[in-house]
Each structure stands twice: as C-alpha cells, then as structure tokens.
Design an enzyme around this catalytic site. Structure first.
Site, PDB file in Angstrom:
ATOM      1  N   ASN A 190       0.884  -1.174   0.000  1.00 39.00           N
ATOM      2  CA  ASN A 190       0.000   0.000   0.000  1.00 39.00           C
ATOM      3  C   ASN A 190       0.919   1.222   0.000  1.00 39.00           C
ATOM      4  OD1 ASN A 190      -1.952   1.934   0.303  1.00 39.00           O
ATOM      5  ND2 ASN A 190      -2.430   1.448   2.439  1.00 39.00           N
ATOM      6  N   HIS A 209     -24.889  36.874  -8.140  1.00 38.35           N
ATOM      7  CA  HIS A 209     -23.667  37.353  -8.823  1.00 38.35           C
ATOM      8  C   HIS A 209     -23.207  36.369  -9.884  1.00 38.35           C
ATOM      9  CE1 HIS A 209     -23.412  40.606  -5.934  1.00 38.35           C
ATOM     10  NE2 HIS A 209     -23.668  39.725  -4.980  1.00 38.35           N
ATOM     11  N   LYS A 248     -12.180   5.027   1.549  1.00 37.87           N
ATOM     12  CA  LYS A 248     -12.447   5.539   2.906  1.00 37.87           C
ATOM     13  C   LYS A 248     -11.213   6.231   3.484  1.00 37.87           C
ATOM     14  CE  LYS A 248     -14.735   6.147   6.712  1.00 37.87           C
ATOM     15  NZ  LYS A 248     -15.806   7.172   6.723  1.00 37.87           N
TER      16      LYS A 248
HETATM   17  C1  AGP Z   1     -16.361  12.201   3.526  1.00 32.51           C
HETATM   18  O1  AGP Z   1     -17.652  11.642   3.471  1.00 32.51           O
HETATM   19  C2  AGP Z   1     -15.367  11.508   2.632  1.00 32.51           C
HETATM   20  N1  AGP Z   1     -15.311  10.134   2.897  1.00 32.51           N
HETATM   21  C3  AGP Z   1     -14.030  12.208   2.614  1.00 32.51           C
HETATM   22  O2  AGP Z   1     -14.249  13.541   2.225  1.00 32.51           O
HETATM   23  C4  AGP Z   1     -13.260  12.220   3.953  1.00 32.51           C
HETATM   24  O3  AGP Z   1     -13.911  13.078   4.877  1.00 32.51           O
HETATM   25  C5  AGP Z   1     -11.858  12.769   3.695  1.00 32.51           C
HETATM   26  O4  AGP Z   1     -11.207  11.885   2.801  1.00 32.51           O
HETATM   27  C6  AGP Z   1     -11.020  12.908   4.960  1.00 32.51           C
HETATM   28  O5  AGP Z   1     -10.858  11.639   5.546  1.00 32.51           O
HETATM   29  P1  AGP Z   1     -10.298  11.594   7.054  1.00 32.51           P
HETATM   30  O6  AGP Z   1     -11.327  12.263   7.914  1.00 32.51           O
HETATM   31  O7  AGP Z   1     -10.125  10.139   7.361  1.00 32.51           O
HETATM   32  O8  AGP Z   1      -8.993  12.344   7.070  1.00 32.51           O
END
Ligand code: AGP
Length: 606
Positions: A100, A502, A601
């Site tokens: 990863n 605007h 995620k």
């Molecule tokens: C939000 O619904 C998304 N999954 C995405 O914007 C997420 O909030 C963003 O990638 C930040 O992730 P984190 O809070 O784990 O840093």
C-alpha cells in the site's frame, strides 16, 4: 485505499484472509488477491483478480487451498489498469509482496538493478518484490533492510519468502500497518477494523522497523537490528461493532449511532458541568498560549473545520484559518510558534492532512489532532490528541465521525471561552448544557426519517442541484452537498445564498431542485429573500428550517421542521437531516451506498 491482511497461526488462513478483505472493502478498491503457503507442497500460491472480493472468494473456492499462513490485499489502482496481472500479491523469484503506497523511484530501480525481465505487471509494487528478490540471499531481514534504504516514497510492504515457512515480514513508511498476536496466531492489517475479530489489543508497526511474524511469536527490530518492544494500544470497540447489525448499509447504522456517539465523546470531557480535557492530557496553555489557530483537513473533516471557524470567530473573536490540507503546504501559510494547528481526520491516515501537520510543526506550530482511530499516523505525529468516540466508521461517506468531531470542537470553544474569561462559569455551564441536548435533538431528526425519505423522492431524478444558505447554514450545506454528491452522484453545489445573484442564479431553471437550510435567526430574512429569488425563477425549493423560526412566509415552502436549539448548536441536527437525505437518494437510486464508485475511505496517496 489499499487494504492489507496477513495471518500466520493455527487456523485455516483462507477464510481469515477473505473475511478480513471483506471487512476492509470499505477502504475502497478495484482488485483483490491472496497468497498462501500451501501446507502440502510448501509452495507460495497466489489467487487474485480484478473485481470484488466475492469474485476472489469464488476463485479460491474453485482451488485447493490448505494453509495456515498467508497475506491478502485489496488494490486501489495508482499505477497500471484494473486487470488481473496488476492485482496484488506480486511474486518475483522467491519473494511475494502486497503493498500500500507509492514507490516514487520505481522506474530508476528497474533501470539501475536491471529488474525488467522479472516483471509482469505495470505496477510500482511489483518492483518492490523484484528489488527484495534481487537483495535476497537467504536472510529476509537483511534483504528488507537493503530494500527500504533504496526505496523512495510511501509503502506498507507485507512479504513472504518461499523458503521461510509460516513466517510473514512487514515494513512501512507512512502507509499504515497495525499488528497483534493472539492464541490463534499473529496477524497484521492496514487498519484495526480487520483485527477486531481477534482482539482489541494491537500495536502500530513503527516506520522503518521490520516486523517478523511467526505463528507463536512476533519480533520488531529497527534497521540496526535492535529489538524493539511493541507499544500496545487498546481499541475500545465492541468486537462486532464493525458489522452492520441488521442495517442494510453501514451508512444508515452510523447515522443512527450518532446520538450515542456524541454522548460517548462528550461525557468524559464534562466534569461538574464544565469542559475538561484533563483525561486527554491536553493542557490549558495549548489554547491560552496560541495567537492563531489553523485547521488542516480534507473533505468532511474540513467541513467540520468550517464550523469550528465560525464558532471561534463568533464566541472567541479570534483569528482562525481553515486550510484544505492538500493546498496548505503550497499556499505559503503563515505559521510560527504561536500558531496552534488542529489536524482533523476520521482515519488519522489521510496523507494530505498528515503532511500538512508535519509541515506546520516543522515551522514551529503546536499540533492538536481530532481523530477517530487510535494510534493512527496523524495521532502519532501530533503533540496532543482528542479522540472522537464514534467507533469504527465503515461507510465511505463520513457521518458520525463528522458530528463527533463537531462535539469535540464545541468543547474546545467552551474551554477556551472560559479560560480567556469570555464566558463566566455560568455561561460556560449553559453552553455545555446546550451541547448535552444535541443527542436528543438528533433523535428528533432521526424520528423524521420517513418524512426525509419522501423529500428524497423529489431530487432522485436531478442531474444538478443547489444547496443555499448563509453563514453557519452555508457551512452546514457544504457538508450536506458533499454527502449527496458522493453517495448519489448528483452534481450538488453548496452556495452562499447571497452570492447566487452574482452569477450562479443563471443556472436556475424550471424545477431545478434547490435545498435550503434556515437555522440562524439573525440572517433568516435574507435567506428567505434568496429562497424567493430562486423560487421566482422556477426552482423547486426544499426547505429545512428551525421550527421556532417558521412562519407564514416559510410555510409556502412546506419546510421540514428541525428541532429547536440555540442557533450555533443547530449544525448537528441539521446535518443529520442532510445525511438522511443523501442516504435515501442513494438507496432509492439502487447504489451501493457504503462503497461509492471511485472513492476510498482512507486516502493515503497525495
Ligand atoms: C467524507 O464523506 C469523505 N469520505 C471524505 O471527504 C473524507 O472526509 C476525507 O477523505 C477525509 O478523511 P479523514 O477524515 O479520514 O482524514
């Protein structure tokens, strides 16, 4: 982002790997695979394919697998298309790897070490396998040591060597790996969600430390070969809390869990009715000693930062910036030792946020993290951490993490207002008492789910949609708009309603859906005027309004009433309504709500 699992022990590894990969699906992926050390032949065999874990499971079910040691991977493509040969694991010679991260110098390595002939895929990850195989002369740790001092970029590598039965190795830089050992064996994963089935004790593999896992032992050593004791953490998540528990989607479960998550987040931080961070080890001078606050975050976490910004300006009359973490380092930020940088992140692994925090601390700032996952990279990079108690958030669309981040932020504002003498003890107590009412207000919105589901029916066919509001309502809608975008794929745009005339109002035509939120008494009249402007141009208005503000004027828009709270607390009940709206639109469009297309995620690539 890629998911990783590895197990060696006294259990059939196939099911362990496949179940763990199913648990890690929420991280977002396009391919999956496992490598197992077959007990009969001793060979390392790979099973992998582009597609979902269920297709990998079918492939494995058609094969003869008898093994107690193996590794698995879900791939979120960065280098090379979504095809079988680019899926992990990758095997070169005696070495099998899952990875990863991003190897930045993989092309130079191919040229310098003449690795081309051993490569089959288009990936940077296979180059890591080839490099390890190039250095391997029978001592895995020595080969790993040489490889990691040669690689440039981010990596979580999990490695099998053909002639090292039942042993798994791992080494990382930035990309996360957590590990543990239980009676059943030793296990590692990209995040703790995959370990919950075994135990709630785990440790984070420190960067540039080599982990050697055997069925009944683990060894952690630095690059000098010195043994290092793992620092165990405990995740207080119920072992099954990362299951759906009867809900059709994790997103619904997590929306419904919010009142309890808020309570769990604030309870231990309210002592005698006052905000108190003593149990978190966060000193008051962190707040009283700073002259500026700078919030760095991405996506929903950044939207939470917008709310904190509003509260800090409104209550503390203090300068505060909210910066997109991915822009921060390139925006010449003004940072010094009087700056408090607050990194907000559910996963604690978002690399943009991590790098922004590192940059700010290198320039003298103190770092406070608001994080949901214990022991995550951002937590470890911070001077202080305030953990949200949302529990595992599996759905890609963040909901309970967002509102528990807000709950922590309200506590911070109350603590700062009291410390700075802006609020008396009574005023601080009153603020906290209103915060304690949030879970009940959220429950009132959750009780309106059927009404909100009916409202969802009005936007399900929309291609484009506006969300309009002013001030705090605009910040609420920024998050509500992202929710709708990411789970329903409708192009939704949140706009400061005073700004529409605007330019953007040119886009309003007959039946254009426009969602409006009105919760702030002092700006309501202007918001209503803006709503009438779009209505007069044919817009189909959907209004969410704080009940006590509603009157015969807003009655013409048949508002969905929101429970009454003090204006600055309306963010959380209003957000729950918009989360439900997005959720039902996605459900009724037949989408996989928890795993929206293209999304991950945890975003561990910049
Ligand atoms: C939000 O619904 C998304 N999954 C995405 O914007 C997420 O909030 C963003 O990638 C930040 O992730 P984190 O809070 O784990 O840093």
């Amino acid at each position: 982002m890629c998911g990783i699992i590895g197990f060696t022990g006294k259990r059939d590894v196939k099911e362990i790997l496949l179940h763990a990969l199913e648990t890690l699906e929420y991280r977002g992926y396009d391919s999956a695979g496992i490598a197992v050390k077959q007990q009969k032949s001793g060979k390392t065999e790979i099973f992998k394919c582009a597609g979902r874990v269920r297709e990998l499971r079918a492939l494995c079910d058609r094969s003869e697998i008898s093994s107690e040691c193996g590794i698995g991977h879900t791939r979120w493509a960065t280098h090379g298309g979504v095809v079988n040969r680019n899926a992990h694991p990758h095997q070169v010679g005696k070495v099998t790897v899952v990875h990863n991260g991003i190897i930045e110098n993989y092309k130079e390595l191919i040229a310098y070490y003449k690795l081309e002939s051993g490569l089959d895929s288009e990936t940077d990850s296979e180059v890591a396998a080839a490099l390890l195989n190039h250095f391997y002369e029978g001592d895995p740790v020595a080969a790993i040591r040489k490889a990691v001092t040669t690689l440039r970029g981010t990596f979580a590598l999990v490695i099998l060597f053909d002639d090292q039965p039942d042993t798994i190795y791992s080494v990382r830089n930035v990309s996360p790996i957590v590990a543990t050992i239980s009676e059943e064996g030793a296990i590692l994963a990209s995040d703790v969600t995959a370990l919950c089935q075994f135990t709630n004790r785990y440790f984070v593999v420190p960067e540039y430390h080599i982990l050697t896992m055997k069925p009944d032992s683990i060894r952690l050593e630095n690059l000098k070969g010195e043994c290092v004791e793992p620092e165990y953490l405990t995740v207080d998540w119920e072992l099954n809390s990362s299951e759906k528990n009867g809900y059709p989607f994790y997103m619904e479960k997590e929306i419904m869990e919010q009142p309890d998550a808020i309570l769990k987040t604030i309870d231990k931080r309210i002592v005698d009715g006052m905000p108190d961070f003593a149990s978190d080890g966060v000193p008051d001078d962190l707040f009283t000693g700073c002259e500026r606050i700078c919030i760095v975050a991405c996506g929903t976490a950044m939207h939470a930062g917008l709310i904190l910004q509003s509260l800090v300006k409104r209550v503390l009359n203090m300068h505060i910036d909210v910066e997109l973490a991915s822009e921060f380092m390139y925006s010449d930020p003004v940072i010094d030792e009087k700056t408090l940088v607050i990194a907000v992140s559910q996963s604690g692994e978002t690399i943009d946020t991590l790098e922004a925090l590192k940059y700010a601390r290198r320039h003298g700032a103190k770092g406070l993290a608001i994080i949901n996952v214990k022991g995550s990279s951002i937590a470890r990079e911070s001077d202080y951490v305030l953990y949200t108690e949302a529990g595992p958030e599996i759905a890609v669309a963040s909901t309970k993490a967002y509102t528990t981040q807000l709950a922590v932020m309200y506590l911070i504002v109350a603590r700062m207002a009291y410390l700075k003498g802006i609020y008396s003890r009574e005023q601080t107590g009153a603020f906290i008492a209103e915060l304690r009412r949030v879970p009940e207000a959220m429950r009132e919105v959750l009780a309106k789910r059927d009404e909100i589901h009916r409202i969802a029916g009005r936007v399900i066919e929309a291609k484009d949609l506006f969300m309009i509001g002013r001030g705090l309502d605009y910040s609420i809608l920024m998050e509500g708009s992202l929710k709708l975008k990411e789970v329903s794929y409708i192009h939704s745009e949140a706009y400061a309603s005073g700004e529409l005339k605007h330019g953007p109002i040119a886009l309003i035509t007959q039946d254009t859906p426009v969602v409006a939120v009105v919760t702030q008494k002092k700006i309501r009249q202007k918001e209503i005027s803006n709503i009438r402007e779009v209505r007069s141009r044919g817009a189909s208005v959907i209004l969410f309004e704080k009940a006590e503000l509603a009157d015969e004027v807003s009655a013409e828009f048949a508002p969905c009433m929101l429970p009454d709270m003090q204006d600055e607390f309306m963010v959380m009940p209003a957000s729950v309504a918009l989360q439900l709206l997005a959720y039902y639109v996605s459900c009724d469009k037949g989408f996989d709500v928890d795993k929206p297309r293209n999304l991950a995620k945890v975003v561990t690539v910049e």
